[in-house]
Motif scaffolding. Structure first.
Motif, PDB file in Angstrom:
ATOM      1  N   ASP A   1       4.122 -13.380   1.627  1.00 48.00           N
ATOM      2  CA  ASP A   1       3.535 -14.170   0.546  1.00 48.00           C
ATOM      3  C   ASP A   1       2.676 -13.328  -0.392  1.00 48.00           C
ATOM      4  O   ASP A   1       2.494 -13.683  -1.567  1.00 48.00           O
ATOM      5  CB  ASP A   1       2.705 -15.320   1.129  1.00 48.00           C
ATOM      6  N   LEU A   2       2.127 -12.220   0.129  1.00 46.22           N
ATOM      7  CA  LEU A   2       1.299 -11.338  -0.695  1.00 46.22           C
ATOM      8  C   LEU A   2       2.126 -10.331  -1.501  1.00 46.22           C
ATOM      9  O   LEU A   2       1.621  -9.721  -2.438  1.00 46.22           O
ATOM     10  CB  LEU A   2       0.309 -10.573   0.188  1.00 46.22           C
TER      11      LEU A   2
ATOM     12  N   CYS B   1      -8.776  -1.753  -5.077  1.00 44.43           N
ATOM     13  CA  CYS B   1      -7.989  -2.521  -4.082  1.00 44.43           C
ATOM     14  C   CYS B   1      -7.158  -1.637  -3.168  1.00 44.43           C
ATOM     15  O   CYS B   1      -6.699  -2.094  -2.115  1.00 44.43           O
ATOM     16  CB  CYS B   1      -7.067  -3.500  -4.796  1.00 44.43           C
TER      17      CYS B   1
ATOM     18  N   SER C   1       9.886 -10.684  -2.185  1.00 43.97           N
ATOM     19  CA  SER C   1       9.260 -11.237  -3.380  1.00 43.97           C
ATOM     20  C   SER C   1      10.039 -12.408  -3.959  1.00 43.97           C
ATOM     21  O   SER C   1       9.555 -13.136  -4.805  1.00 43.97           O
ATOM     22  CB  SER C   1       9.124 -10.154  -4.456  1.00 43.97           C
TER      23      SER C   1
ATOM     24  N   LYS D   1       2.076 -10.262  -5.302  1.00 48.85           N
ATOM     25  CA  LYS D   1       0.787  -9.805  -5.830  1.00 48.85           C
ATOM     26  C   LYS D   1       0.662  -8.285  -5.711  1.00 48.85           C
ATOM     27  O   LYS D   1       0.105  -7.617  -6.583  1.00 48.85           O
ATOM     28  CB  LYS D   1      -0.359 -10.493  -5.091  1.00 48.85           C
TER      29      LYS D   1
ATOM     30  N   ARG E   1       3.864   0.560  -2.564  1.00 50.00           N
ATOM     31  CA  ARG E   1       4.708  -0.649  -2.585  1.00 50.00           C
ATOM     32  C   ARG E   1       5.853  -0.525  -1.584  1.00 50.00           C
ATOM     33  O   ARG E   1       6.175  -1.467  -0.863  1.00 50.00           O
ATOM     34  CB  ARG E   1       5.264  -0.889  -3.991  1.00 50.00           C
TER      35      ARG E   1
ATOM     36  N   SER F   1       2.606  -6.753  -8.477  1.00 48.33           N
ATOM     37  CA  SER F   1       1.930  -6.914  -9.763  1.00 48.33           C
ATOM     38  C   SER F   1       0.728  -5.973  -9.874  1.00 48.33           C
ATOM     39  O   SER F   1       0.542  -5.286 -10.885  1.00 48.33           O
ATOM     40  CB  SER F   1       1.474  -8.365  -9.924  1.00 48.33           C
ATOM     41  N   MET F   2      -0.072  -5.920  -8.818  1.00 50.05           N
ATOM     42  CA  MET F   2      -1.305  -5.130  -8.851  1.00 50.05           C
ATOM     43  C   MET F   2      -1.031  -3.629  -8.825  1.00 50.05           C
ATOM     44  O   MET F   2      -1.710  -2.835  -9.482  1.00 50.05           O
ATOM     45  CB  MET F   2      -2.191  -5.529  -7.670  1.00 50.05           C
TER      46      MET F   2
ATOM     47  N   SER G   1       1.677  -1.921  -9.890  1.00 46.71           N
ATOM     48  CA  SER G   1       2.896  -1.741 -10.685  1.00 46.71           C
ATOM     49  C   SER G   1       3.030  -0.334 -11.247  1.00 46.71           C
ATOM     50  O   SER G   1       4.106   0.077 -11.666  1.00 46.71           O
ATOM     51  CB  SER G   1       2.913  -2.753 -11.832  1.00 46.71           C
TER      52      SER G   1
END
Length: 211
Positions: free
Chosen positions: A40-41, A4, A129, A44, A58, A47-48, A50
């Protein structure tokens, strides 16, 4: 995470390109779309990505999200400049609605459809977030009030080009009534408040009395 990573970098590069684009008021709604999508993303992303090795990625997402907010605030500044620069030329025949009045009021009504997002934009301390607060604070209200004040000052300057004082009053009365009606019929009314509406209704009545 590795699969990703490349796609996320492409997404962030696109969002970053949007931040350095035009500050024309017409671009607001496109930038709002990107701002809301990235917001909104964000959970995610967190989380992805992390892993401690993805901290830079990030942080980059948050930085670009904030730049989008700066771009939106920059568009509102350009709207202010547009109102200030609108020239005092020939008088509108019959003291009717001025094009700047229609443009600004219809524009603000359209922006209010994204009221909560704009409140988040003008509150720079909101963490993406954690979402948007359901209650509107005063920052967006202050911004809208300032724009309305600029518009009113612009119209007052235009009213002075009428040689007939009665026609000048008609001009201010027509445009003032149009503004109040647009405020009452949209979320602008909730932002500016009942006191603002009463005050400007009184101004319209004062123009009527002057006429």
């Amino acid at each position: 995470m590795e699969v990703c990573r490349g796609s996320m970098i492409q997404l962030l590069n696109f969002a970053n390109a949007v931040t350095i684009g035009s500050r024309s008021p017409e671009w607001l709604f496109k930038i709002l779309d990107v701002f809301e999508t990235l917001r909104d993303l964000m959970p995610k992303f967190e989380s992805m990505f992390s892993n401690q090795y993805c901290v830079v990625l990030r942080n980059e997402a948050i930085t670009i999200w904030k730049r989008l907010g700066e771009a939106i605030r920059g568009i509102f500044m350009e709207l202010e400049n547009l109102i200030r620069r609108d020239p005092v030329k020939a008088a509108v025949p019959g003291g009717g609605f001025h094009p700047i009045t229609r443009y600004v009021m219809n524009y603000l009504r359209a922006t209010c459809r994204s009221c909560q997002t704009l409140e988040q934009v003008f509150d720079e301390n909101v963490v993406p977030s954690k979402g948007v607060s359901p209650s509107l604070s005063s920052s967006l209200s202050v911004q809208m009030d300032w724009i309305m004040e600029l518009l009113e000052g612009n119209l007052e300057a235009k009213s002075k080009i009428y040689k007939d004082p009665a026609l000048s009053s008609v001009f201010m009365m027509n445009n003032g009534r149009y503004i109040v009606q647009k405020v009452k019929d949209s979320e602008l009314g909730g932002l500016l408040g009942e006191d603002w509406i009463r005050k400007h209704n009184a101004k319209v009545q004062q123009c009527y009395s002057s006429y």
